[in-house]
Design a protein around this motif. Structure first.
Motif, short mmCIF file in Angstrom:
data_model
loop_
_atom_site.label_atom_id
_atom_site.label_comp_id
_atom_site.label_asym_id
_atom_site.label_seq_id
_atom_site.Cartn_x
_atom_site.Cartn_y
_atom_site.Cartn_z
N ALA A 108 0.83 -1.20 0.00
CA ALA A 108 0.00 0.00 0.00
C ALA A 108 0.87 1.24 0.00
N THR A 109 0.38 2.27 -0.64
CA THR A 109 1.11 3.53 -0.71
C THR A 109 0.91 4.31 0.57
N PRO A 110 1.96 4.64 1.31
CA PRO A 110 1.79 5.34 2.58
C PRO A 110 1.40 6.78 2.38
N ASP A 117 1.92 -3.51 6.23
CA ASP A 117 1.48 -2.46 5.31
C ASP A 117 0.18 -1.83 5.78
N TYR A 118 -0.69 -2.66 6.35
CA TYR A 118 -1.94 -2.12 6.89
C TYR A 118 -1.67 -1.28 8.14
N PHE A 119 -0.75 -1.72 8.97
CA PHE A 119 -0.41 -0.96 10.16
C PHE A 119 0.23 0.38 9.81
N ALA A 120 0.97 0.43 8.71
CA ALA A 120 1.63 1.68 8.31
C ALA A 120 0.64 2.75 7.90
N PHE A 132 -0.63 5.34 14.29
CA PHE A 132 0.32 4.80 15.27
C PHE A 132 1.71 4.58 14.66
N TYR A 133 1.79 4.65 13.36
CA TYR A 133 3.04 4.31 12.67
C TYR A 133 4.01 5.48 12.71
N ASP A 134 5.27 5.20 13.05
CA ASP A 134 6.33 6.20 13.09
C ASP A 134 7.16 6.07 11.81
N THR A 138 14.66 2.93 16.30
CA THR A 138 13.30 2.47 16.56
C THR A 138 12.84 1.52 15.46
N GLU A 139 12.18 0.47 15.87
CA GLU A 139 11.67 -0.50 14.91
C GLU A 139 10.39 -1.14 15.44
N TYR A 140 9.67 -1.80 14.53
CA TYR A 140 8.46 -2.56 14.87
C TYR A 140 8.72 -4.04 14.58
N MET A 141 8.16 -4.89 15.45
CA MET A 141 8.32 -6.32 15.28
C MET A 141 6.98 -7.01 15.48
N LEU A 142 6.69 -7.97 14.62
CA LEU A 142 5.47 -8.76 14.75
C LEU A 142 5.68 -9.76 15.88
N TYR A 143 5.00 -9.52 17.00
CA TYR A 143 5.27 -10.26 18.22
C TYR A 143 4.44 -11.53 18.32
#
Length: 252
Positions: free
Chosen positions: A2-4, A51-54, A58-60, A87-92
């Motif tokens: 998806a295009t941010p 991509d959906y979370f971005a 909430f996305y930085d 800073t990073e995001y991880m699928l927990y």
């Protein structure tokens, strides 16, 4: 992919543009993001969930994952993220297709990370998980509220009981106040008793002690030992009621 949206711009919503979202990393537990148009177009799985979370507020955009996206690398590729710092995001945690847990963390080395915030995607809706201290504070506040309410109810019931006791006490006092003493009647009864006492004959003397009987020692006998040794019979004591006249009453 998806295009941010433009960094720093308003968060896009299928129903129309909204106000500028708070800065990612702050307390955003009061908002929720859901893009139904995107959900209808793409499947929500572990490959496309980031991509959906971005798309959410909430996305930085300064995170390391965004740098990997710009290099056409999967943003959750741990082999590349472990070589970066910041800073990073991880699928927990993943429970497709209903629940996805994403953790925001700060990486200082390949094996050194510090958790910062946690987000979860539940049936397409993205939320920020509250911090543990806020959860404890909210539950303690709720408990104190219910305890205070219980004490208020108990106090109100005790006040009602106190009012009933006060009314009963007032009724007893009024009843006692009605039963007043007639002093004229008391004087008349005293006069009758005194006249009857004067008409009665004096009480006969008590019989003498039998031979060989020794009365017990007392304070009077210690003061008069000669009387005890002689064995003489003492005269009967004076009756304070018959020989001293009517009893005296206090004047009120």
């Amino acid at each position: 992919m998806a295009t941010p949206p433009v960094a720093g711009g308003p968060a896009m919503n299928p129903e129309g543009p909204t106000a500028v979202a708070p800065t990612p990393g702050t307390d955003m537990t009061g908002i929720c993001f859901k893009d139904q148009l995107w959900l209808n177009t793409y499947p929500l799985d572990r490959n496309l969930v980031f991509d959906y979370f971005a798309l959410s507020p909430f996305y930085d955009w300064t995170c390391n994952n965004e740098q990997l996206r710009m290099r056409s690398i999967h943003p959750l590729d741990l082999s590349h993220l472990s070589k970066m710092t910041g800073t990073e995001y991880m699928l927990y945690e993943v429970l497709e297709p209903h629940l996805f847990v994403i953790r925001k963390q700060k990486r200082d080395g390949p094996e050194k990370v510090t958790p910062m915030l946690t987000y979860y995607i539940l049936d397409g809706s993205i939320y920020q998980a509250p911090q543990l201290c806020n959860v404890f504070a909210a539950r303690i506040s709720r408990s104190l509220y219910h305890i205070s309410k219980a004490f208020t109810i108990a106090a109100s019931k005790l006040e009602k009981i106190g009012y009933v006791d006060a009314e009963e006490g007032a009724a007893v006092e009024s009843k006692v106040a009605k039963e007043t003493i007639d002093f004229k009647e008391v004087k008349r009864v005293d006069h009758i008793l005194a006249s009857l006492q004067r008409k009665l004959p004096p009480a006969p003397p008590p019989p003498p002690f039998p031979e060989g009987y020794v009365p017990p020692a007392s304070a009077d006998t210690e003061k008069a030992p000669e009387v005890q040794q002689s064995g003489e019979v003492q005269p009967p004591p004076v009756d304070p009621i018959i020989d001293q006249g009517p009893a005296k009453r206090m004047k009120i």
